[in-house]
Design a protein around this motif. Sequence first.
Motif, PDB file in Angstrom:
ATOM      1  N   GLU A 642       0.834  -1.208   0.000  1.00 24.27           N
ATOM      2  CA  GLU A 642       0.000   0.000   0.000  1.00 24.27           C
ATOM      3  C   GLU A 642       0.864   1.251   0.000  1.00 24.27           C
ATOM      4  OE1 GLU A 642      -3.901  -1.621   2.477  1.00 24.27           O
ATOM      5  OE2 GLU A 642      -2.150  -0.854   3.567  1.00 24.27           O
ATOM      6  N   ARG A 645       2.187   1.792  -3.560  1.00 21.00           N
ATOM      7  CA  ARG A 645       1.135   2.292  -4.455  1.00 21.00           C
ATOM      8  C   ARG A 645       0.836   3.768  -4.178  1.00 21.00           C
ATOM      9  NH1 ARG A 645      -0.945  -3.223  -4.052  1.00 21.00           N
ATOM     10  NH2 ARG A 645      -2.024  -2.701  -2.112  1.00 21.00           N
ATOM     11  N   ALA A 646       0.860   4.142  -2.902  1.00 27.01           N
ATOM     12  CA  ALA A 646       0.593   5.543  -2.548  1.00 27.01           C
ATOM     13  C   ALA A 646       1.697   6.459  -3.055  1.00 27.01           C
ATOM     14  CB  ALA A 646       0.448   5.674  -1.030  1.00 27.01           C
ATOM     15  N   ARG A 648       3.673   5.938  -5.703  1.00 24.35           N
ATOM     16  CA  ARG A 648       3.601   6.040  -7.163  1.00 24.35           C
ATOM     17  C   ARG A 648       2.400   6.882  -7.612  1.00 24.35           C
ATOM     18  NH1 ARG A 648       8.370   5.186  -7.065  1.00 24.35           N
ATOM     19  NH2 ARG A 648       9.286   3.112  -7.331  1.00 24.35           N
ATOM     20  N   ALA A 649       1.324   6.889  -6.842  1.00 24.24           N
ATOM     21  CA  ALA A 649       0.117   7.636  -7.239  1.00 24.24           C
ATOM     22  C   ALA A 649       0.138   9.083  -6.750  1.00 24.24           C
ATOM     23  CB  ALA A 649      -1.121   6.932  -6.692  1.00 24.24           C
ATOM     24  N   SER A 650       1.179   9.488  -6.041  1.00 23.71           N
ATOM     25  CA  SER A 650       1.175  10.814  -5.400  1.00 23.71           C
ATOM     26  C   SER A 650       1.335  11.959  -6.384  1.00 23.71           C
ATOM     27  CB  SER A 650       2.311  10.884  -4.376  1.00 23.71           C
ATOM     28  OG  SER A 650       3.565  10.826  -5.045  1.00 23.71           O
ATOM     29  N   ARG A 651       2.004  11.712  -7.515  1.00 23.34           N
ATOM     30  CA  ARG A 651       2.297  12.753  -8.499  1.00 23.34           C
ATOM     31  C   ARG A 651       3.165  13.882  -7.924  1.00 23.34           C
ATOM     32  NH1 ARG A 651      -3.295  13.559 -12.050  1.00 23.34           N
ATOM     33  NH2 ARG A 651      -3.516  11.363 -12.660  1.00 23.34           N
ATOM     34  N   GLU A 652       3.829  13.587  -6.806  1.00 23.24           N
ATOM     35  CA  GLU A 652       4.769  14.552  -6.233  1.00 23.24           C
ATOM     36  C   GLU A 652       6.138  14.349  -6.882  1.00 23.24           C
ATOM     37  OE1 GLU A 652       4.014  16.893  -4.169  1.00 23.24           O
ATOM     38  OE2 GLU A 652       1.989  16.312  -3.560  1.00 23.24           O
ATOM     39  N   CYS A 655       7.591  10.856  -6.430  1.00 24.04           N
ATOM     40  CA  CYS A 655       6.794   9.680  -6.809  1.00 24.04           C
ATOM     41  C   CYS A 655       7.623   8.630  -7.550  1.00 24.04           C
ATOM     42  CB  CYS A 655       5.592  10.096  -7.660  1.00 24.04           C
ATOM     43  SG  CYS A 655       6.034  10.737  -9.286  1.00 24.04           S
ATOM     44  N   ALA A 677       2.903  -3.238  -7.508  1.00 31.39           N
ATOM     45  CA  ALA A 677       2.752  -2.060  -6.648  1.00 31.39           C
ATOM     46  C   ALA A 677       3.722  -0.944  -7.012  1.00 31.39           C
ATOM     47  CB  ALA A 677       2.947  -2.461  -5.186  1.00 31.39           C
ATOM     48  N   GLY A 678       4.667  -1.217  -7.924  1.00 35.62           N
ATOM     49  CA  GLY A 678       5.601  -0.182  -8.367  1.00 35.62           C
ATOM     50  C   GLY A 678       6.958  -0.248  -7.698  1.00 35.62           C
TER      51      GLY A 678
END
Length: 844
Positions: A642, A645-646, A648-652, A655, A677-678
């Motif tokens: 988790e 995944r968070a 990679r999905a942050s777009r910060e 990431c 999960a990246g």
Amino acid sequence: MSIKTLFTPLRRLFGYYETYHGNGRPLLKFIGIIGSLTYLSFYLIRFTKPNPKPFDDIGIRAFVITLFALLAAHDQWPEKLKKFYLPYSYAALIVCMPFVNVYVSLERGGGVPAMSNCFIALSFLVMLTDWRNTIAMLLVGISMAASLFFALHPGGHWPADMLAQIPAYLIILIGGGAFKLSEKQIDSEKSRLAAALAGSIAHEMRNPLSRILYALEKMQAVLARPKVHESVKTLEGEQIDALYRHLADSEGAVRRGLQVISMTLDGVSNKPMDATGFRYLSAAEVVQQAVEEYGYESDDARNRVSVKIESDFTFRGDETAYLFVLFNLIKNALYYAAAYPRLHVTLTVGDQQVKVHDTGPGIPADVRKTLFEVFRSVGKSGGTGLGLTYCQRVMHAFGGDIRCDSVPEEFTEFSMTFPKVTDEERERHRLEVIAEARTVLAGKRLLVVEDDEAQRAMTLRKLEAIASTTEIDQAADGQLALRMLAERKYDLVLLDLRMPGLDGYAVAERVRGGDSMNRGVHIVAYSSEPAHLSRFRALQSGMDHFLSKPCAEMQLLANLQHIIRRRGATSVSAASRLAGRRILVADDSAFNRKAIAAYLRNAAAFVIEVEHGAAVLQQLRAQEGIDAVIVDLHMPGMDGLETARAIRASREGWCGVPIVAMTARSDEPAVAAATAAGMNGFLVKPVDALVLYDTLSRLITGGSAMAPHPEAPRTREARAESQDHDGMLNLQRLESYRRLGMLDELLNDYLPEMQRLVSDLQKTVDEGDVQGSIDALHSLLGMSGEAGAQALYQNVRRLYVPLLEEGLWPSGQEWLPQLQALAARTEEALKAYCAQQAASGAAS
């Protein structure tokens, strides 16, 4: 006009043809093969199209094919006839090319096919000989064709389309001739440069070989003529010193010759330098090394060179390449020593520059403009003209530049400017050197032998960076050093040469000649004596290496870690690349985090420890410059998957940070889940330090490391050897903790925590709490693996994986008591190991 005078131009013309086809060039043989096939195939192709009045030239073609076939059969000619092959080929080309094609074109009255054949024939003829003979063959062949045609056809005429193509024929002839002339000039220039290069190398090698011959003559003088009845001759101390001095001169001459050859070949190849091997160097140290190691022709030449250090600086480059640059500049300056008795060469270091200044003849301004051109030599007979071009290429590869300032009859000065190295880069370099030295020298024992107390203290201060992982002893004289070497095993001895009583040479000879445990120890001469005089004698005495004093901290550490290079050099280098990196470690077990953090800090990395996934996101938001994240897959709350995944999905901006999974499971489903999960890498508990270094360094530098590191057969064998007699402990891992100074923590923290986890497991089993048992086994698995409890780790892993994947309790009722009993025996074994190490340390 005599016949001899008439044939002289013809012989000269044919001489050009012979030269063109000399050196075994197979052009005529190949054109014989191509011509035979072409004339036959073109004849057959012509009859595929109807022609009401074809000119059937089958007889002519048969004759031409025969001539070409004889050209192709060069290798089958009888030896006594081969001397006639070139004259035959000359006549055959005239007949087969211009004569036949022009005659057939006249018979056909021109036309596109005839014109094409003439173009093809002319093009081949241009390639087959020099421009003089091409013209001669064309004139003879065309004249023969025209004469035969008009003799057979008195009323005939030149086809208009053939006359219209004369400009095109001339263009082919002129263009081909120009190309051949250019090709000849290029070949001539290559030959000239090759001859110049060979002559230059021979010239440059003359002096080193003369020095070797001179040294051999001097050694013969020292070794007097043996007498018939004298079986043993004793040499005096002065004679021995003289022999070593002459041997050193010979060695220096050989090194200079090799330097010249290497620099010359590098200049000729002009190959680009590989910057991946560049490292940070001290300008002062490299300059001192160059002046010390340069192969001087005489003591007078050596005394003419001095070094001035105004301020040292660091640059990034290749040490060997820059040494060659300095060697070349020193050589150029000393070239004029005989003609200028007051000539002196000064190398100055300071302000991001190295200057080589000589008080020689100087260089005129107009000459300086072309000084760095290839094969440009000024005022020196036999020079290669490659040296300064090589110097410029090296400096440009370093990101710097080189220029020349001069005043005729006063001085010449070459200034080399280097780009500045930032404080951050310098600090990272320092950390990398320290990390690599720490890793290579971890667990080793060093002995520093030096009679001067101040210099000994200075050397020990330079070694402080590795003192936490390396045992360093000291001896104030040679006798004490021998006693210590007889009592303890050492890995390296840093040995001064000049000491009262027993000097370094005698110490090395006694160590090598004895039968002590340290007979094979690495012995490094560490002396302020001139290297060119002392190196050879030190090596002859049994020493392995020579280091000159003064030696800066970074240079000393780098040399020592190169001397004691252990197995696993790739992983050692990987550890050095982690210096200064910021690594975020997430694991709910503080003890697991502590072990990972200790490995990373030993590699000079900065470590941030957190205990769950939410804290990982908090740290990424709060801190900039985190280079990698290590997360345990099984954590309460937000687990490792988790968390990944968070991220990679942050777009910060963070990431894309490399994420390494850490788990006890290495099966395909676990790897697939981590990949989905990246995550970029995979570490299997208990984490091996070298695998950790290798995985992180490859990811941080842009590589890939997704697959879990399989344990190679040799590694498995090494681990088997590192376990104690009943397989309870992993002694290799425990030894790494000893080097890191973590054995006390193992007793005070790890053992109580293992006891607590076993008690928690008993409680969850009694309550039928599957998830609680999974959590307890997970923590116990990581704890036992990191603590080196080999047998306990393997037992827990057999229980944990099925319970995690299927949620099923182990079969039978004895598994938990057996686990508890194994944990108790493990605790006793760990305590015994720590007590043994403590006793050993106290005794030593």
